[in-house]
Design a protein around this motif. Structure first.
Motif, PDB file in Angstrom:
ATOM      1  N   VAL A  80      39.368  58.254  28.547  1.00 25.67           N
ATOM      2  CA  VAL A  80      40.155  57.918  27.350  1.00 25.67           C
ATOM      3  C   VAL A  80      41.202  59.006  27.166  1.00 25.67           C
ATOM      4  CG1 VAL A  80      40.107  57.543  24.857  1.00 25.67           C
ATOM      5  CG2 VAL A  80      38.217  56.721  26.281  1.00 25.67           C
ATOM      6  N   SER A  91      38.844  58.668  18.831  1.00 28.32           N
ATOM      7  CA  SER A  91      38.320  58.636  20.201  1.00 28.32           C
ATOM      8  C   SER A  91      37.104  59.540  20.329  1.00 28.32           C
ATOM      9  CB  SER A  91      39.409  59.071  21.187  1.00 28.32           C
ATOM     10  OG  SER A  91      40.525  58.214  21.122  1.00 28.32           O
ATOM     11  N   LEU A 102      37.168  62.575  27.385  1.00 26.03           N
ATOM     12  CA  LEU A 102      38.337  62.418  26.528  1.00 26.03           C
ATOM     13  C   LEU A 102      39.379  63.461  26.912  1.00 26.03           C
ATOM     14  CD1 LEU A 102      39.950  61.409  24.056  1.00 26.03           C
ATOM     15  CD2 LEU A 102      38.580  62.967  22.643  1.00 26.03           C
TER      16      LEU A 102
END
Length: 618
Positions: A80, A91, A102
């Motif tokens: 992500v 997120s 992430l």
């Protein structure tokens, strides 16, 4: 890879253009890409999922996080990428308990309050788009320097076009004298636009009768009131010479018709790349006319948008007026050298490749956080050698090494294997519990006669580092340094091909085995790049890793290895705690003639790298 971008996109800002161009660049390479965004439409072929990411109310944040989590699980998302603090927040929440990494790109200075430093919601890796921003994150936000990487915005120049946001090169000087402010008209940039309308444009329009002023960008309705008043006065006095364009996707067309651009960030990059002069004026500073000499400092501030430390952002607009007046009196074309400098620094294919590498780094850091032993062997002779260089392990002793690895359930992998897991080509569930990488330098004949059969006996594969010059048939570099050293022959082409047929990875080791840091950098670059090309051509195999002869390296050499297209560079007894600490300086462990069970245990243990660093202070 399967990539999800999360972004605030209430209007088409530079961060949105950045995300869209990354998405398109990665889609063109065959990756699957999704975008979760405020905007229901964006110029991208990626799958777009609308969500009010900019809405910071806690209830909406939780709903956004649930939507993102469901998408991650349903589509098997592998990384992500968030593009704002709001996007990083949701997120971070969505990924709690998942093994998906992430990555956050930070496009501007972060608000300095307690929660910014106390709650690190930016994920596993952070991309800072310029040098000042990196300094701000470390010094003021108190972010760990090791997790930050500086990668500029990528821009599609020339033929590498992304839908709706491409830049083309202007051809020749414009037919009319025009100065253009290009940027948003809200917030800090709106205040700069208002000051230009009040203090700079009136003087220029009066003194230069042929001049036209263009105002290009979104959010024009949010221009400060003083700016709206000044704009109305200019329109009344100068009529059609004041061009209020507003938001447009035809920025390349306007650049072609503009003599001098005032702007910052992506605007400045696109203008310079298109060959148009720029006065870099941003929310933080006025950097002045961008030239070859000032490019470095201007780029570090993202052309005036970002200061490294918290400081007053007042601008002397008399200096802006003087710089604009001076240039418009005698316009000079942007030099080819400056245009090339800009295009090289912000080149979208280069930037997208670096970002993709960061995705892989974050993925493997999360999945394989421990040290993976990488062992370095050279010669595997029948009997001990009379040499002061203890870079051999006899055939019998090496057989004991392999038996030890088998007994301890160590699984040899190659760097190519590792990269296939990092890239999402193979599921991480298949990554071995106890991996080890066995590497062999130079390609001695005894590698073919002794090493290869032993490895095949155990079902093992390794990494063989070869010279690109196949006419080098013995260790001539050793004999050149000391004629008393024994000659050790190097394999012929057919013997090297046998390793490729056996599924080994072939790595590059230069053309002629020099100490790279002693060579002029262009000569070192030739040794590095030619060896990759020669091996790939001769052996019909992909070469993804490079071994520095003698472990001799420095930062310019490492960057040259990266620029040559290698994914990994392996060193000798130097490097990070893990592969992902520095892919261009992977720590390798020297193996000697008389390794014992105790030393093999030590050198193949997950704690060895920390132990080595502590013992030697490296």
């Amino acid at each position: 890879m399967r990539i999800l971008h999360v972004l605030s996109a209430e209007f088409f800002a530079g961060s949105v253009a950045y995300a869209v161009q990354l998405a398109e660049a990665h889609r063109a390479q065959g990756h699957r890409v999704w975008l979760v965004s405020d905007a229901a439409q964006l110029p991208t072929g990626a799958t777009l999922v609308p969500a009010p990411i900019s809405n910071r109310r806690y209830g909406q944040r939780l709903r956004n996080a649930r939507l993102i989590r469901r998408l991650i699980q349903a589509e098997d998302i592998q990384v992500v990428h968030a593009h704002s603090r709001a996007a990083s927040w949701v997120s971070h929440l969505a990924l709690r308990g998942l093994k998906v990494p992430l990555v956050s790109t930070v496009h501007g200075r972060q608000h300095l309050h307690a929660s910014t430093s106390l709650f690190d919601i930016y994920g596993d890796k952070v991309i800072a788009i310029c040098g000042n921003l990196r300094e701000h994150l470390v010094a003021e936000v108190k972010m760990a320097a090791a997790k930050i990487v500086e990668i500029p915005n990528g821009v599609a120049f020339g033929n590498e076009k992304a839908p709706g946001v491409a830049v083309s090169s202007a051809t020749g000087p414009p037919s009319e004298l025009r100065i253009a402010f290009i940027g948003r008209f809200n917030g800090g940039k709106g205040e700069r636009a208002a000051a230009l309308l009040q203090q700079v444009f009136p003087v220029l329009l009066r003194e230069l009768p042929a001049l036209r002023v263009a105002l290009i960008g979104g959010e024009l309705e949010h221009l400060p009131e003083a700016g709206k008043t000044a704009l109305a006065q200019l329109q009344a006095e100068f009529g059609e010479r004041v061009e209020v364009v507003g938001f447009t996707r035809d920025v390349p067309g306007w650049l072609a018709r503009t003599t001098l651009v005032i702007g910052a960030g992506r605007v400045a990059i696109e203008a310079l790349g298109a060959g148009r002069a720029v006065l870099a004026l941003g929310e933080a500073t006025f950097e002045g006319l961008v030239t070859e000499a000032t490019f470095g400092a201007a780029a570090a501030s993202n052309f005036g948008d970002i200061s490294a430390r918290q400081a007053p952002s007042a601008v002397d607009f008399s200096a802006v007026l003087a710089a604009a007046w001076g240039y418009l009196q005698a316009p000079q074309p942007v030099t080819a050298a400056l245009q090339q400098q800009v295009r090289a620094h912000y080149d979208l294919p280069t930037v997208s490749a670096r970002v993709l590498e960061i995705y892989q780094v974050a993925r493997m850091r999360k999945a394989v956080p421990a040290f993976i032993p990488v062992l370095m062997y050279h010669k595997i002779p029948d009997a001990p050698l009379a040499t002061k260089h203890q870079i051999y392990v006899t055939k019998d002793n090496f057989a004991k090494h392999l038996a030890y690895f088998k007994a301890r359930k160590l699984t040899p992998i190659t760097f190519a294997d590792y990269l296939s897991f990092a890239a999402g080509e193979r599921p991480l569930s298949e990554f071995p519990a106890r991996p080890i990488v066995l590497t062999f330098d130079d390609g001695y004949t005894d590698n073919y006669t002794n090493l290869l059969p032993l490895m095949q006996q155990y079902g093992y594969r390794g990494v063989l580092y070869l010279l690109g010059d196949f006419d080098v048939r013995y260790n001539q570099w050793d004999l050149a340094a000391d004629p008393t050293e024994p000659r050790s022959d190097i394999m012929d082409r057919a013997q090297k091909e046998a390793f490729v047929a056996a599924g080994w990875e072939i790595g590059a080791h230069t053309m002629s085995h020099p100490r790279l840091t002693t060579l002029p950098l262009p000569e070192a670059a030739q040794e590095i790049a030619r060896s990759k090309a020669a091996l790939e051509t001769a052996l019909h195999t992909s070469v993804v890793s490079f071994a520095y002869p003698y472990g001799d390296l420095n930062e310019p050499v490492k960057e040259t290895v990266r620029a040559a297209g290698f994914a990994l560079g392996v060193a000798t007894d130097t490097g990070g705690l893990t592969i992902e600490d520095d892919r261009m300086q992977v720590f390798r462990i020297n193996m000697f003639p008389n390794e014992s069970t105790s030393s093999l245990f030590k050198k193949t243990s997950a704690w060895y790298r920390k132990y080595y660093r502590w013992k030697r202070g490296k």
